[in-house]
Design an enzyme around this catalytic site. Sequence first.
Site, PDB file in Angstrom:
ATOM      1  N   ARG A   1      11.457  -0.501   7.927  1.00  0.00           N
ATOM      2  CA  ARG A   1      12.049  -1.104   9.325  1.00  0.00           C
ATOM      3  C   ARG A   1      13.708  -0.942   9.417  1.00  0.00           C
ATOM      4  O   ARG A   1      14.458  -0.888   8.368  1.00  0.00           O
ATOM      5  CB  ARG A   1      11.828  -2.559   9.589  1.00  0.00           C
ATOM      6  CG  ARG A   1      10.545  -3.043  10.031  1.00  0.00           C
ATOM      7  CD  ARG A   1      10.201  -2.357  11.394  1.00  0.00           C
ATOM      8  NE  ARG A   1       8.621  -2.813  11.752  1.00  0.00           N
ATOM      9  CZ  ARG A   1       7.546  -2.157  11.466  1.00  0.00           C
ATOM     10  NH1 ARG A   1       7.954  -0.890  10.831  1.00  0.00           N
ATOM     11  NH2 ARG A   1       6.330  -2.490  11.969  1.00  0.00           N
TER      12      ARG A   1
ATOM     13  N   HIS B   1      10.323   7.541  13.893  1.00  0.00           N
ATOM     14  CA  HIS B   1       9.236   6.751  13.571  1.00  0.00           C
ATOM     15  C   HIS B   1       7.976   7.471  13.699  1.00  0.00           C
ATOM     16  O   HIS B   1       6.857   6.812  14.322  1.00  0.00           O
ATOM     17  CB  HIS B   1       9.226   5.362  14.320  1.00  0.00           C
ATOM     18  CG  HIS B   1       8.586   4.277  13.933  1.00  0.00           C
ATOM     19  ND1 HIS B   1       9.217   2.867  14.032  1.00  0.00           N
ATOM     20  CD2 HIS B   1       7.670   4.157  12.692  1.00  0.00           C
ATOM     21  CE1 HIS B   1       8.828   2.013  13.305  1.00  0.00           C
ATOM     22  NE2 HIS B   1       7.742   2.475  12.611  1.00  0.00           N
TER      23      HIS B   1
ATOM     24  N   VAL C   1      11.324   3.735   5.343  1.00  0.00           N
ATOM     25  CA  VAL C   1      10.036   4.190   6.071  1.00  0.00           C
ATOM     26  C   VAL C   1       9.482   2.832   6.474  1.00  0.00           C
ATOM     27  O   VAL C   1       8.244   2.624   6.727  1.00  0.00           O
ATOM     28  CB  VAL C   1       8.898   4.951   5.469  1.00  0.00           C
ATOM     29  CG1 VAL C   1       9.543   6.334   5.335  1.00  0.00           C
ATOM     30  CG2 VAL C   1       8.562   4.325   3.919  1.00  0.00           C
TER      31      VAL C   1
ATOM     32  N   GLU D   1      16.747   1.126  17.375  1.00  0.00           N
ATOM     33  CA  GLU D   1      15.687   1.929  17.568  1.00  0.00           C
ATOM     34  C   GLU D   1      15.103   1.780  18.870  1.00  0.00           C
ATOM     35  O   GLU D   1      14.781   0.956  19.477  1.00  0.00           O
ATOM     36  CB  GLU D   1      14.558   1.629  16.529  1.00  0.00           C
ATOM     37  CG  GLU D   1      13.459   2.878  16.505  1.00  0.00           C
ATOM     38  CD  GLU D   1      12.548   2.558  15.374  1.00  0.00           C
ATOM     39  OE1 GLU D   1      11.144   2.689  15.757  1.00  0.00           O
ATOM     40  OE2 GLU D   1      12.984   2.475  14.238  1.00  0.00           O
TER      41      GLU D   1
ATOM     42  N   GLY E   1       0.890  -1.349   0.286  1.00  0.00           N
ATOM     43  CA  GLY E   1       0.090  -0.021   0.124  1.00  0.00           C
ATOM     44  C   GLY E   1       0.821   1.404   0.001  1.00  0.00           C
ATOM     45  O   GLY E   1       0.430   2.237  -0.769  1.00  0.00           O
TER      46      GLY E   1
END
Length: 309
Positions: free
Chosen positions: A222, A270, A220, A251, A141
């Site tokens: 992982r 994030h 955008v 992260e 998507g």
Amino acid sequence: MASPRSPRIAVAPEGRRSFVPGAVAAAGAQVVDAASAEALVWTDHADPAGLGRLLDAHPHLRWVQLPWAGVEPYVEVIRVHAARLWTCGKGVYAAPVAEHALALALAGLRGIDRYARRRTWSAPRGRNLVGARVTIVGGGGIAETLLGLLAPFACDVTVVRRTPAVLAGASRVVGADDLDHALAGAEVVVLALPLVPETDRLIDRRRLDLVAEGGCLVNVARGRHVVTDDLVAALRSGPLGSAGLDVTEPEPLPAGHPLWRLPNAIVTPHTGNTPEMAVPLLAARITDNVRRWAAGQPLIGPVDPVAGY
């Protein structure tokens, strides 16, 4: 005409996402405890063991909705309980994340990363997105939405996905085996793919060296898709010109990490979709899927237990 049935849906753990019961009720469903439910909306992003225990105790639950797009912490639970129907937030956040990817790409190409850190007037730098060679790794998507956003820029876009298929706005769609060829000479590379074992550390120094001189990497997806030390080295010595990272490995990115200090790196925490963006989108997905469940229609965002996403 028969009235639509009112399905019985459990929400657990309670209190983690306060909007979820309302989203379930908006579909005309009853919010009940797990013992009385036929399906479950799970609300904890980091407790696969807890979900596994609940499912073991309630084998009658036939459908589980997870409220995020990436399901990697839950893959083993999904595979153990593969006989159930699983859905996630796949595609829910495509619009805000694709918009964020476009912003990061433009910032990197135009040198805004460096300009924003300056305190004096400096020499001009930057290159156009218009007509640029863009490679999107991932064909879900986010990629589909980003292709629409890129249309006014008349880019030459290659999409790399597990199963090649025609995508509106893409110049070509190729399989994963053609990744190196798709990266070669790309001026913008956007990572928008799921994290599975074969995509862990997918982008290393060898592949970064394939990108066009001065090119921009946008992640955008992982952080673990990218070998961080290799990325730092490529940003310092080229050919990579810039990086826009909404995700990192590790992260959260620790204070003092080299990525914070590199003038050609933009790190956002994030926030491709913030809670303000995500809550109404996720609530709408839950409501839609509960209505579909009640009507016996296909659900949106199915998870493939074998593929892991």
